[in-house]
Design a protein around this motif. Structure first.
Motif, PDB file in Angstrom:
ATOM      1  N   PRO A 195       2.172  15.544   6.805  1.00 46.09           N
ATOM      2  CA  PRO A 195       3.371  15.322   6.252  1.00 46.09           C
ATOM      3  C   PRO A 195       4.527  16.107   6.874  1.00 46.09           C
ATOM      4  CG  PRO A 195       1.899  16.896   5.102  1.00 46.09           C
ATOM      5  CD  PRO A 195       1.173  16.316   6.213  1.00 46.09           C
TER       6      PRO A 195
ATOM      7  N   ASN B 177       6.346  -4.240   8.008  1.00 44.03           N
ATOM      8  CA  ASN B 177       7.261  -4.064   6.720  1.00 44.03           C
ATOM      9  C   ASN B 177       7.259  -2.591   6.300  1.00 44.03           C
ATOM     10  OD1 ASN B 177       8.399  -6.735   6.665  1.00 44.03           O
ATOM     11  ND2 ASN B 177       6.061  -7.116   6.097  1.00 44.03           N
ATOM     12  N   SER B 178       7.154  -1.722   7.124  1.00 45.92           N
ATOM     13  CA  SER B 178       6.925  -0.292   6.749  1.00 45.92           C
ATOM     14  C   SER B 178       8.125   0.302   5.941  1.00 45.92           C
ATOM     15  CB  SER B 178       6.476   0.537   7.942  1.00 45.92           C
ATOM     16  OG  SER B 178       6.500   1.866   7.485  1.00 45.92           O
ATOM     17  N   VAL B 179       8.097   0.740   4.819  1.00 44.38           N
ATOM     18  CA  VAL B 179       8.984   1.366   4.109  1.00 44.38           C
ATOM     19  C   VAL B 179       8.812   2.661   4.034  1.00 44.38           C
ATOM     20  CG1 VAL B 179      10.208   1.363   1.656  1.00 44.38           C
ATOM     21  CG2 VAL B 179       9.290  -0.662   2.602  1.00 44.38           C
ATOM     22  N   LEU B 180       9.689   3.583   4.548  1.00 44.61           N
ATOM     23  CA  LEU B 180       9.223   5.143   4.501  1.00 44.61           C
ATOM     24  C   LEU B 180      10.175   5.699   3.927  1.00 44.61           C
ATOM     25  CD1 LEU B 180       8.386   5.177   8.485  1.00 44.61           C
ATOM     26  CD2 LEU B 180       6.874   4.704   6.421  1.00 44.61           C
ATOM     27  N   SER B 181       9.574   6.977   3.272  1.00 43.55           N
ATOM     28  CA  SER B 181      10.787   7.771   2.391  1.00 43.55           C
ATOM     29  C   SER B 181      11.392   8.350   3.287  1.00 43.55           C
ATOM     30  CB  SER B 181       9.618   8.343   1.237  1.00 43.55           C
ATOM     31  OG  SER B 181       9.046   9.248   2.012  1.00 43.55           O
TER      32      SER B 181
ATOM     33  N   ILE C 250       0.849  -1.152   0.113  1.00 49.55           N
ATOM     34  CA  ILE C 250      -0.063  -0.192   0.319  1.00 49.55           C
ATOM     35  C   ILE C 250       0.895   1.213   0.140  1.00 49.55           C
ATOM     36  CG2 ILE C 250      -2.000   1.133   1.110  1.00 49.55           C
ATOM     37  CD1 ILE C 250      -2.240  -1.829   2.638  1.00 49.55           C
TER      38      ILE C 250
ATOM     39  N   THR D 172       8.310  12.081   8.808  1.00 57.51           N
ATOM     40  CA  THR D 172       8.501  12.401  10.115  1.00 57.51           C
ATOM     41  C   THR D 172       9.311  11.262  11.083  1.00 57.51           C
ATOM     42  OG1 THR D 172       6.692  11.890  11.227  1.00 57.51           O
ATOM     43  CG2 THR D 172       6.759  14.051  10.125  1.00 57.51           C
TER      44      THR D 172
ATOM     45  N   GLU E 260       5.373   7.864  -2.182  1.00 54.51           N
ATOM     46  CA  GLU E 260       6.161   8.541  -0.874  1.00 54.51           C
ATOM     47  C   GLU E 260       6.355   7.940   0.133  1.00 54.51           C
ATOM     48  OE1 GLU E 260       4.298  13.288  -1.574  1.00 54.51           O
ATOM     49  OE2 GLU E 260       3.484  11.965  -0.165  1.00 54.51           O
ATOM     50  N   GLU E 261       5.441   6.987   0.358  1.00 55.94           N
ATOM     51  CA  GLU E 261       5.359   6.006   1.513  1.00 55.94           C
ATOM     52  C   GLU E 261       4.753   4.667   1.298  1.00 55.94           C
ATOM     53  OE1 GLU E 261       4.011   9.625   4.773  1.00 55.94           O
ATOM     54  OE2 GLU E 261       3.123   7.658   4.909  1.00 55.94           O
ATOM     55  N   ALA E 262       5.043   3.564   1.774  1.00 54.70           N
ATOM     56  CA  ALA E 262       4.680   2.533   1.448  1.00 54.70           C
ATOM     57  C   ALA E 262       4.734   1.491   2.765  1.00 54.70           C
ATOM     58  CB  ALA E 262       5.471   1.813   0.430  1.00 54.70           C
ATOM     59  N   GLN E 263       3.605   0.593   2.986  1.00 54.33           N
ATOM     60  CA  GLN E 263       3.358  -0.047   3.923  1.00 54.33           C
ATOM     61  C   GLN E 263       3.019  -1.671   3.095  1.00 54.33           C
ATOM     62  OE1 GLN E 263       1.194   0.734   7.316  1.00 54.33           O
ATOM     63  NE2 GLN E 263       0.316   2.579   6.536  1.00 54.33           N
ATOM     64  N   THR E 264       3.272  -2.717   4.163  1.00 50.33           N
ATOM     65  CA  THR E 264       2.929  -4.082   3.409  1.00 50.33           C
ATOM     66  C   THR E 264       1.995  -4.384   4.397  1.00 50.33           C
ATOM     67  OG1 THR E 264       5.348  -4.211   2.390  1.00 50.33           O
ATOM     68  CG2 THR E 264       3.817  -6.154   2.620  1.00 50.33           C
TER      69      THR E 264
ATOM     70  N   PRO F 206       3.979  -0.815  11.359  1.00 48.05           N
ATOM     71  CA  PRO F 206       3.858  -1.496  10.372  1.00 48.05           C
ATOM     72  C   PRO F 206       4.839  -2.339  10.400  1.00 48.05           C
ATOM     73  CG  PRO F 206       3.578   0.750   9.772  1.00 48.05           C
ATOM     74  CD  PRO F 206       3.966   0.673  10.979  1.00 48.05           C
TER      75      PRO F 206
END
Lengths: 403, 773
Positions: A401, B169-173, A100, B177, A110-114, B167
């Motif tokens: 943000p 498997n959170s992949v954060l840019s 997602i 923050t 910009e951001e992603a979660q699984t 999360p």
């Protein structure tokens, strides 16, 4: 749907292979037949693990059902329908991973979660429906996909991955709060006072709303013949009576150049408030609603309060980004030009704006507002403590943000 | 019982099995017992009750102490095998430390890996078939335990997803923050109880499949993988059999009691030229060596002189019935090898090259360096005719009587044996001296037919001042085979017949499953061979010079005639025979499979079988066998093989055809499917509609039309607070469905958009109701 798949040896699998190699080397160098048997006993399950993971994901189809919209902070339930289309062979213990990702204005992630769902067992020919749930904290546009299937049953030495490139788009609306009783009271009194003043739209008495069955007393002019022929029964047009006053909602998303977290939270609160107002207006119905959004890309929306308007308003508010440019003048000018007599004017702003300033801007715009426009102005400053009088912020404030 | 508890028990079982096989190799029960105590106590104290859990520092200290102690112990050991045992002990002690720590996935894996290393070490120490059986059990337990571990890992991960504040498997840019998200990640509801998976038959079947296929793969790969060495490594057998039965020197006249040792000495298989089992009538007499010199009850034989070593003679091509005797002999303190005489070279077995044959003394031996290894050898014998052992066999020794006299075969201490001498003279007084055979038979019959003599394991001298042989004949009349053989040998010499005592083994336990005799120490025996100057005419010459004479076999020991093939048929006996045969196969084809035997037993037959496929005679024989089978209804192996081959070909052809047809059909369907994609997509909206309704618990009954169902859904939605437009959505969707499905009218883009909007409105309504619930 494109499919990509690969099989990898997991770290424990590599350690296992090293053990096999060591055992094989010892067996060959020292001519120990029983060690060779031990080596074969180790190699067999590894190869069968490889074969099983290949078979497990074969014939697995996944379909995702996503709600078209959801509000930020609201529970989001995504349903996955997983089917084993093979005629033989059970698939054991595989996982479906869904990505997602929040997309920026330019479409970049910009951001992603699984999100992951474990399917313990799926027999041949069976279909199961699973779902995962969560909350998306930020409003905006999200992309779901790709789906990744992963299986390592039974020993976990080898893993098979299969990618299903299936994307769905999800618009996360701004979080809705609660308008207080004061708000209800304020606008009901206002409407009651103005109810004797209603626009006359001619013999049609309002806008076309929907079709319904013919009732005794309906005008024959309202019959919708085409639909009636199709349905084999008389259907008439239903019109909406515009009994309430129009609303003009202006929302400014102005922020300082070096915005702090507090500034951004105020902007988000302004969005949430504007969305709540728009939802309330559309739910009331019976009026027109004009929404001006002072975002990085200003937008203007005008239409009868309806579900359609609600959708469009929420969509635009979801995508709206804060701006350092003050476009309030433009909004005020547009509002003044489009406003109808008696319309409620609501300004939602993250920064203090007083009424005099508002009127001065309106005057500077060079557009003559309707009579009494100024009397129906309500300025809601999200930086002010007085906001609580009209608006209760949502329980889970949405994520902001970064500054 | 939870999945993790099951996993803990499985891991403990796996570790205990590993230590058990290691203890078997060490021949020391301490480690398995200690391991069992640690494993079981850890499941209780550490995993279940949590009373004893080694934390990080304590565990590290314990591990270091164990390693240091074992390293010091290993430094005191000086050979590879004992060092290996020391290493295995290190593995065990490290396992103990892990057991008393709180378990996580990596620790489970470490315990399993250490257990596997122990099994690898044990494989270098064990030879018995029991190890193979335990290895099979270990395989089953290991597969089950590792599968449980994998399932446990998956469910553990799922629990982490559900309880995590962030999360998984959170992949954060980089723009995110630094503070964590206030909302939890995405979770899926708890899956079914993992134990319900294990209770399914299909799960058990899956585990069984892995075990069976692994065994099949092993059965195929193990024999085929080339062996690079000449002989497989075997642990040195420090407990070589002391010859409590067979001895190369005989001493009689002492008060003693013989205990019959059941230790297996060798397995003997007799086959004819075609390789079929050669079933004997009577017991085989396997000669080891002969004893010539006698002095006061003590016998000794020819020395082991390497200078006389030669190869066995080639077998005669005519005039004799050739029988192959394949012998697998266990490690023994004696170099002598055994067989039914006379022995000839078996050219089909290359291992015979290491055998030493003394042509002078006609003794077969193995190199002293190989006494501590099991040995397989084969020879050809001509000592049978029509499945009966020949009583007289020719000799290849030259020199005749004079030579025999030289080596003491006529030695007779007359002064010490007066009674024996008189008895011998008296018994053969009426038989001409030229009739050697008759004289010898008379003397033999004296012991066999007399009621005065009887067999006894216990011997007590009657008169210790007398020569034991004299005492036996004059006073005691009781003793074991050595007494009888001594007496007869001396009596034969008294009457001028060169004679020698032969020591070896007589008979054995017949194993019908393997078609071999299992010879034990208790089958050790002594008998007599008398020299005849000239071979009788009815005795096959077997390539020897008849003038050299031959040896007449005499066995004066009474009451020991057993028909070995008429073995007990009790269940226990059968089980024992099966177990013994299994041990034989295990030893021959697994433990001691080397490059030579691999070529002989595996590569060569495969090559021959492959070559025969190109031989027209093979196919003709197969056809004939099938025809014969059909005509006569009798089973035959060639027919069975041909039928099997035809069956395999037919199955393969069926699979190929099915594969091709399936792919062609799939290809055609894909092509057709593309043209029908539009229809499929339009009906898809109806499927979405029904799926949404299912979430609310609304399902269309079989008696309901879709329109009825839509009306029902509409009223339901309206009654649950949906707006009018949302509630009206089902009807619009179904109307569109009717047009597409039954009217064959595809929707245009505008209508498609309307349907999509209706679905979206419906989705909102459904979500709202679901949330409210």
């Amino acid at each position: 749907m494109k499919r990509q798949q690969n099989t990898v040896v997991r770290p424990v699998g590599w350690a296992y292979l090293i053990l096999i190699g060591f055992t094989f080397a010892a067996a060959m160098l020292r001519d120990i037949n029983l060690l060779m048997i031990v080596c074969c006993f180790m190699a067999g399950p590894f190869l069968l693990n490889w074969q099983t993971v290949l078979l497990t994901l074969r014939g697995i189809e996944v379909r995702r059902l996503v709600p078209h919209t959801v509000c930020a902070g609201d529970p989001l339930v995504v349903e996955l329908t997983v089917s084993n289309t093979r005629r033989r062979g059970t698939s054991w213990c595989f996982t479906v991973h869904d990505m997602i990702a929040r997309l920026g204005d330019d479409g970049r992630v910009e951001e992603a979660q699984t999100a992951s769902v474990l399917i313990p067992r799926l027999a041949a020919g069976d279909t199961t429906t699973v779902h995962y749930q969560g909350r998306l904290a930020r409003r905006g546009r999200y992309r779901l996909g790709s789906l990744r299937l992963a299986a390592a049953f039974p020993l976990g030495l080898v893993q098979r991955n299969r990618l299903i490139t299936q994307h769905d788009t999800l618009i996360v609306y701004p979080q809705l709060g609660h308008l207080t009783r004061r708000w209800d009271t304020l606008f009901r009194e206002a409407d009651q006072g103005a109810q004797h003043v209603h626009r006359r739209h001619g013999w049609q008495q309002g806008d076309f709303h929907s079709l319904r069955d013919w009732r005794h007393g309906d005008s024959t002019r309202w019959i919708h013949w085409r639909t009636s022929a199709r349905k084999q029964q008389l259907m008439v047009r239903q019109f909406e009576q515009q009994a309430n006053q129009d609303f003009v909602v202006l929302v400014s998303l102005l922020r300082p150049q070096r915005a702090s977290r507090v500034d951004l939270e105020r902007v988000e609160t302004a969005v949430s408030l504007a969305a709540t107002i728009a939802a309330d207006v559309c739910q009331r119905g019976g009026c027109r609603c004009k929404l001006g959004i002072g975002a990085r890309r200003p937008s203007w929306l005008d239409g009868p309060a309806s579900t359609g308007l609600y959708d469009e308003a929420m969509r635009r508010l979801a995508m709206a980004e804060s701006t350092v440019d003050d476009v309030l003048d433009e909004l005020i000018a547009q509002a003044a030009a489009a406003s109808t007599p008696g319309a409620h004017v609501i300004l939602v702003t993250p920064q203090p704006v007083d009424a005099d300033d508002f009127h001065r801007r309106a005057a500077a715009a060079g557009v003559a507002p309707p009579v009494g426009w100024a009397n129906r102005l309500l300025i809601l400053d999200t930086s002010s403590d007085g906001l609580d009088e009209f608006f209760a912020a949502p329980d889970l404030p949405s994520e902001v943000p970064s500054p | 019982m939870t999945l993790e508890r099951l996993l803990q028990i499985g891991t403990a079982t796996l570790a205990m099995l590993g230590m058990l096989v290691l203890g078997m190799g060490q021949q020391d029960p301490k480690l398995p017992v200690l391991g069992a105590i640690v494993a079981i106590s850890s499941v209780l104290l550490t995993d279940t009750l949590g009373w004893l859990r080694l934390r990080g520092a304590a565990a590290n200290v314990a591990a270091v102490v164990a390693v240091v102690a074992c390293a010091w112990d290993m430094s005191q050991r000086f050979d590879d095998q004992t060092r290996m045992l020391g290493l295995a002990n290190v593995l065990a002690y490290l396992q103990f430390v892990l057991f008393y720590q709180e378990k996580n996935v990596s620790r489970y894996w470490l315990i399993a890996a250490l257990s596997l290393l122990q099994v690898a070490v044990a494989a270098a120490l064990n030879l018995e078939i029991a190890f193979g059986g335990l290895l099979l059990v270990y395989l089953i337990v290991a597969i089950g335990t590792l599968t449980l571990l994998h399932i446990h890992t998956l469910y553990q991960r799922q629990r982490n997803w559900q309880s995590s504040e962030q999360p998984a498997n959170s992949v954060l840019s980089a723009s995110h923050t630094p503070r964590p998200l206030r909302s939890p990640g995405f979770v899926s509801p708890r899956s079914t109880n993992p134990l319900s998976l294990l209770r399914r038959w299909s799960f058990a079947f899956e585990m069984l499949r892995i075990c069976v296929v692994t065994l099949l793969l092993t059965a195929i790969v193990f024999p085929i993988v080339p062996r690079v060495g000449g002989s497989s490594m075997q642990p040195s057998d420090t407990t070589m059999m002391a010859a409590t039965g067979y001895t190369e020197t005989v001493k009689i006249g002492e008060a003693a009691s013989i205990s019959e040792s059941p230790e297996a000495v060798m397995r003997v298989r007799f086959t004819d030229r075609g390789g079929a089992p050669y079933l004997l009538q009577g017991e085989p007499m396997l000669r080891g060596t002969w004893l010539a010199r006698y002095d006061s009850g003590e016998w000794w034989g020819p020395s082991d002189d390497d200078g006389n070593d030669q190869t066995l003679r080639p077998a005669p091509e005519v005039g004799a019935e050739l029988v192959r005797q394949q012998i697998t002999i266990e490690p023994m303190t004696s170099n002598n090898l055994f067989g039914v005489w006379p022995l000839f070279l078996d050219e089909s077995n290359s291992t015979n090259n290491m055998l030493r044959y003394d042509r002078r003394s006609e003794c077969l031996r193995r190199p002293s360096s190989q006494r501590d290894e099991q040995l397989q050898y084969s020879t050809i014998t001509t000592g049978f005719q029509s499945r009966h052992a020949l009583s007289i066999v020719p000799t290849f020794m030259k020199g005749g009587r004079r030579w025999l006299q030289t080596i003491g075969l006529l030695q007779f201490p007359e002064r010490e044996l007066p009674t024996l001498a008189a008895l011998a003279d008296d018994l053969v007084a009426d038989i001409p001296a030229t009739d050697v055979v008759a004289r010898a038979r008379r003397l033999e019959a004296h012991f066999l037919q007399s009621n005065d003599y009887y067999y006894s394991f216990s011997t007590i001298p009657g008169d210790p001042s007398l020569d034991p042989a004299e005492d036996f004949v004059r006073n005691t009349h009781r003793g074991h085979c050595e007494y009888y053989a001594t007496a007869l040998t001396l009596m034969l010499r008294r009457v001028g017949i060169p004679a020698r005592m032969v020591v070896g083994f007589k008979g054995g336990e017949w194993n019908p499953y393997g078609d071999f005799y299992l010879v034990r120490q208790l089958h050790a025996h002594a008998w007599v061979e008398a020299f005849v100057d000239r071979l009788p005419e009815d005795v096959p010459q077997q390539g020897a010079n008849p003038a050299n004479g031959g040896w007449l076999t005499l066995d004066p020991t009474p009451g020991r005639t057993l028909d070995a093939t008429a073995a007990s048929h009790g269940v226990a006996e059968r089980v024992r025979q099966v177990a013994d045969y299994a041990q034989f196969l295990w030893s021959s084809y697994v433990v001691r499979l080397d490059a030579g035997s691999q070529f002989q037993e595996i590569y060569l037959p495969i090559k021959n079988a492959a070559m025969s496929l190109f031989d027209p005679e093979f196919w003709q024989d197969g056809r004939d066998a099938i025809t014969q089978f059909v005509r006569e209804g009798r089973f035959s192996w060639p027919a069975a093989a041909a039928t099997f081959l035809v069956g395999v070909i037919m199955i393969a052809a069926y699979r190929v055809v099915r594969f091709v047809v399936r792919h062609v059909v799939r290809f055609l369907r894909r092509r057709r499917g593309k043209s029908q994609a539009g229809t499929a997509i339009y009906v898809e909206f109806y499927r979405r509609f029904t799926t949404m309704m299912k979430r609310l618990g609304l399902r269309r009954a079989t008696t309901q039309t879709p329109r009825d169902f839509a009306l029902l859904a509409q009223s339901w939605l309206a009654s649950h607070g949906s707006s009018q437009s949302d509630a009206a959505a089902p009807l619009g969707i179904v109307e569109a469905y009717y047009r597409v499905r039954f009217g064959n009218q595809p929707l245009d883009s505008q209508e498609h958009a309307q349907v999509e909007q209706a679905l979206q409105r419906l989705e909102r309504a459904v979500s709202a109701i679901s949330t409210a619930r």
